[in-house]
Scaffold this active site. Structure first.
Site, PDB file in Angstrom:
ATOM      1  N   LYS A  98      -0.038  51.882  95.507  1.00 54.59           N
ATOM      2  CA  LYS A  98       1.202  52.659  95.412  1.00 54.59           C
ATOM      3  C   LYS A  98       2.136  52.221  96.543  1.00 54.59           C
ATOM      4  O   LYS A  98       1.692  52.039  97.680  1.00 54.59           O
ATOM      5  CB  LYS A  98       0.872  54.158  95.548  1.00 54.59           C
ATOM      6  CG  LYS A  98       2.089  55.069  95.668  1.00 54.59           C
ATOM      7  CD  LYS A  98       2.876  55.157  94.382  1.00 54.59           C
ATOM      8  CE  LYS A  98       4.237  55.815  94.581  1.00 54.59           C
ATOM      9  NZ  LYS A  98       5.061  55.781  93.367  1.00 54.59           N
ATOM     10  N   CYS A 134      13.276  50.586  94.455  1.00 59.53           N
ATOM     11  CA  CYS A 134      12.967  51.928  93.959  1.00 59.53           C
ATOM     12  C   CYS A 134      14.265  52.676  93.655  1.00 59.53           C
ATOM     13  O   CYS A 134      15.101  52.869  94.538  1.00 59.53           O
ATOM     14  CB  CYS A 134      12.148  52.721  94.976  1.00 59.53           C
ATOM     15  SG  CYS A 134      11.754  54.355  94.305  1.00 59.53           S
TER      16      CYS A 134
HETATM   17  C1  LIG Z   1       5.157  56.796  87.286  1.00 59.36           C
HETATM   18  C2  LIG Z   1       5.708  55.509  87.820  1.00 59.36           C
HETATM   19  C3  LIG Z   1       5.679  55.275  89.191  1.00 59.36           C
HETATM   20  C4  LIG Z   1       6.176  54.078  89.704  1.00 59.36           C
HETATM   21  N1  LIG Z   1       6.097  53.841  91.053  1.00 59.36           N
HETATM   22  C5  LIG Z   1       6.444  52.617  91.552  1.00 59.36           C
HETATM   23  C6  LIG Z   1       6.210  52.290  92.913  1.00 59.36           C
HETATM   24  O1  LIG Z   1       5.715  53.092  93.707  1.00 59.36           O
HETATM   25  N2  LIG Z   1       6.570  51.058  93.337  1.00 59.36           N
HETATM   26  C7  LIG Z   1       7.115  50.101  92.500  1.00 59.36           C
HETATM   27  O2  LIG Z   1       7.387  48.978  92.937  1.00 59.36           O
HETATM   28  N3  LIG Z   1       7.317  50.386  91.185  1.00 59.36           N
HETATM   29  C8  LIG Z   1       6.994  51.610  90.698  1.00 59.36           C
HETATM   30  N4  LIG Z   1       7.145  51.867  89.367  1.00 59.36           N
HETATM   31  C9  LIG Z   1       7.701  50.826  88.476  1.00 59.36           C
HETATM   32  C10 LIG Z   1       6.583  50.030  87.819  1.00 59.36           C
HETATM   33  O3  LIG Z   1       5.784  49.392  88.793  1.00 59.36           O
HETATM   34  C11 LIG Z   1       7.146  48.992  86.829  1.00 59.36           C
HETATM   35  O4  LIG Z   1       7.881  48.025  87.545  1.00 59.36           O
HETATM   36  C12 LIG Z   1       8.048  49.586  85.761  1.00 59.36           C
HETATM   37  O5  LIG Z   1       7.551  50.832  85.295  1.00 59.36           O
HETATM   38  C13 LIG Z   1       8.166  48.634  84.550  1.00 59.36           C
HETATM   39  O6  LIG Z   1       6.895  48.391  83.977  1.00 59.36           O
HETATM   40  P1  LIG Z   1       6.399  49.143  82.622  1.00 59.36           P
HETATM   41  O7  LIG Z   1       7.423  48.836  81.565  1.00 59.36           O
HETATM   42  O8  LIG Z   1       5.053  48.555  82.332  1.00 59.36           O
HETATM   43  O9  LIG Z   1       6.348  50.605  82.938  1.00 59.36           O
HETATM   44  C14 LIG Z   1       6.700  53.085  88.820  1.00 59.36           C
HETATM   45  C15 LIG Z   1       6.717  53.335  87.447  1.00 59.36           C
HETATM   46  C16 LIG Z   1       6.228  54.523  86.938  1.00 59.36           C
HETATM   47  C17 LIG Z   1       6.256  54.744  85.431  1.00 59.36           C
END
Ligand SMILES: Cc1cc2nc3c(=O)[nH]c(=O)nc-3n(C[C@H](O)[C@H](O)[C@H](O)COP(=O)(O)O)c2cc1C
Length: 314
Positions: free
Chosen positions: A48, A133
């Site tokens: 995280k 973020c």
């Molecule tokens: C619940 C949640 C928490 C996330 N927290 C972070 C984080 O702490 N750091 C980060 O770089 N990306 C974070 N992301 C973004 C994801 O790492 C990812 O880049 C983004 O969701 C796109 O991928 P996906 O289409 O597979 O969800 C988060 C996404 C979600 C859904």
């Protein structure tokens, strides 16, 4: 998996037997969750995104799963930098190197503090600096301010000689890829990770005539199927512009072996799953790995290099 198939991939000398990891923020807040990932079929784990001090994050509800993806405004809930540094250092001591330590300082000073601590620690593995973020109230995404990115990298590389990757927000204008790549190519980066959520989307529930998450009046980062074309475009656009020594992690819209295949075809060296891991749980890694293997076998590919970056244009 057929004995001839090899899914191995390498970033900055770190080997992953399988190119599919979790995306930062999903299934990786506690050491128990991280342990589960490391014993699943995933190729490794990302922690995280850590801030210097632990955070509770934003008010709930702050995550909503949707038929085509997700919206979230978590606000970086995490146990604090030291917790995650201790975890990856402990894993490294047992020869587990397939980890990425994600950090997301709330200021330049915080980012430099954490990187200095990493530099003087025993941890020598991959570090992912999250410049994207979208969900901390009052903070803009550094990745959209190219002058700030240039300044930050210039400072970081005066003292940091570890394996650094950058988690980037999605870009939408080809000129942005030109400009940012020219900056990134000046530094010995291990990789870039494209993309973080598409920031500040809005999901409306027509029944209740309401937003679906509480923070920031309902605005939040969009992930899942909604974002795959944008993610593929970012992977492809950066692969066409970055030095070959800078590897690419493809993140966004992956929920099947075919999605992984498409990301690798666009140039990804490794991929990460966020939204779909959240809904399906760690069993997703075995399913997606099998689907990728079947697809590769059907096409006669034995290694990822057989098709990586080989997207055809018309
Ligand atoms: C619940 C949640 C928490 C996330 N927290 C972070 C984080 O702490 N750091 C980060 O770089 N990306 C974070 N992301 C973004 C994801 O790492 C990812 O880049 C983004 O969701 C796109 O991928 P996906 O289409 O597979 O969800 C988060 C996404 C979600 C859904």
């Amino acid at each position: 998996m057929s004995p001839k198939l090899n899914l191995q991939t390498t970033i900055a000398g770190i080997d992953f037997r399988n190119p599919i990891l979790n995306a930062a923020g999903v299934w990786c807040q506690s050491t128990a969750e991280l342990d589960t990932l490391l014993t699943s079929s995933a190729g490794g784990a990302v922690t995280k995104s850590a801030t210097v001090k632990s955070r509770l994050g934003n008010a709930t509800p702050r995550l909503k799963s949707l038929p085509l993806g997700s919206i979230n405004s978590m606000g970086l809930p995490n146990y604090g930098f030291q917790y995650y540094l201790d975890y990856v250092t402990k894993q490294q001591a047992t020869d587990q190197h397939n980890l990425i330590l994600s950090i997301a300082g709330l200021s330049v000073a915080d980012n430099l503090t954490m990187l200095r601590q990493i530099q003087s620690s025993d941890y020598t593995g991959l570090v992912e600096l999250n410049l994207s973020c979208p969900n901390v109230a009052g903070k803009s995404q550094v990745g959209y301010d190219f002058a700030a990115v240039a300044d930050l990298l210039a400072t970081i590389f005066t003292f940091f000689d570890g394996k650094l990757g950058l988690k980037l927000p999605p870009y939408f204008d080809l000129h942005q890829f030109d400009e940012l790549s020219a900056i990134l190519n000046q530094y010995p980066l291990a990789y870039i990770n494209a993309i973080n959520s598409i920031g500040n989307g809005l999901i409306v529930d027509p029944l209740t005539e309401s937003v679906v998450i509480k923070p920031k009046g309902g605005f939040g980062g969009i992930g899942g199927n909604y974002v795959k074309p944008t993610a593929l475009a970012n992977v492809r656009a950066f692969r066409l512009r970055l030095n070959p020594t800078i590897k690419i992690i493809g993140t966004g819209g992956i929920s099947s072996g075919q999605d992984v295949f498409e990301h690798i075809l666009c140039g990804a060296d490794l991929v990460q799953i966020g939204t779909a891991l959240g809904t399906e749980g760690p069993a997703i890694f075995e399913r997606v790995t099998n689907e990728l293997s079947d697809l590769m076998a059907a096409k006669g590919y034995q290694n990822l290099a057989d098709f990586r970056g080989k997207l055809k244009t018309l």
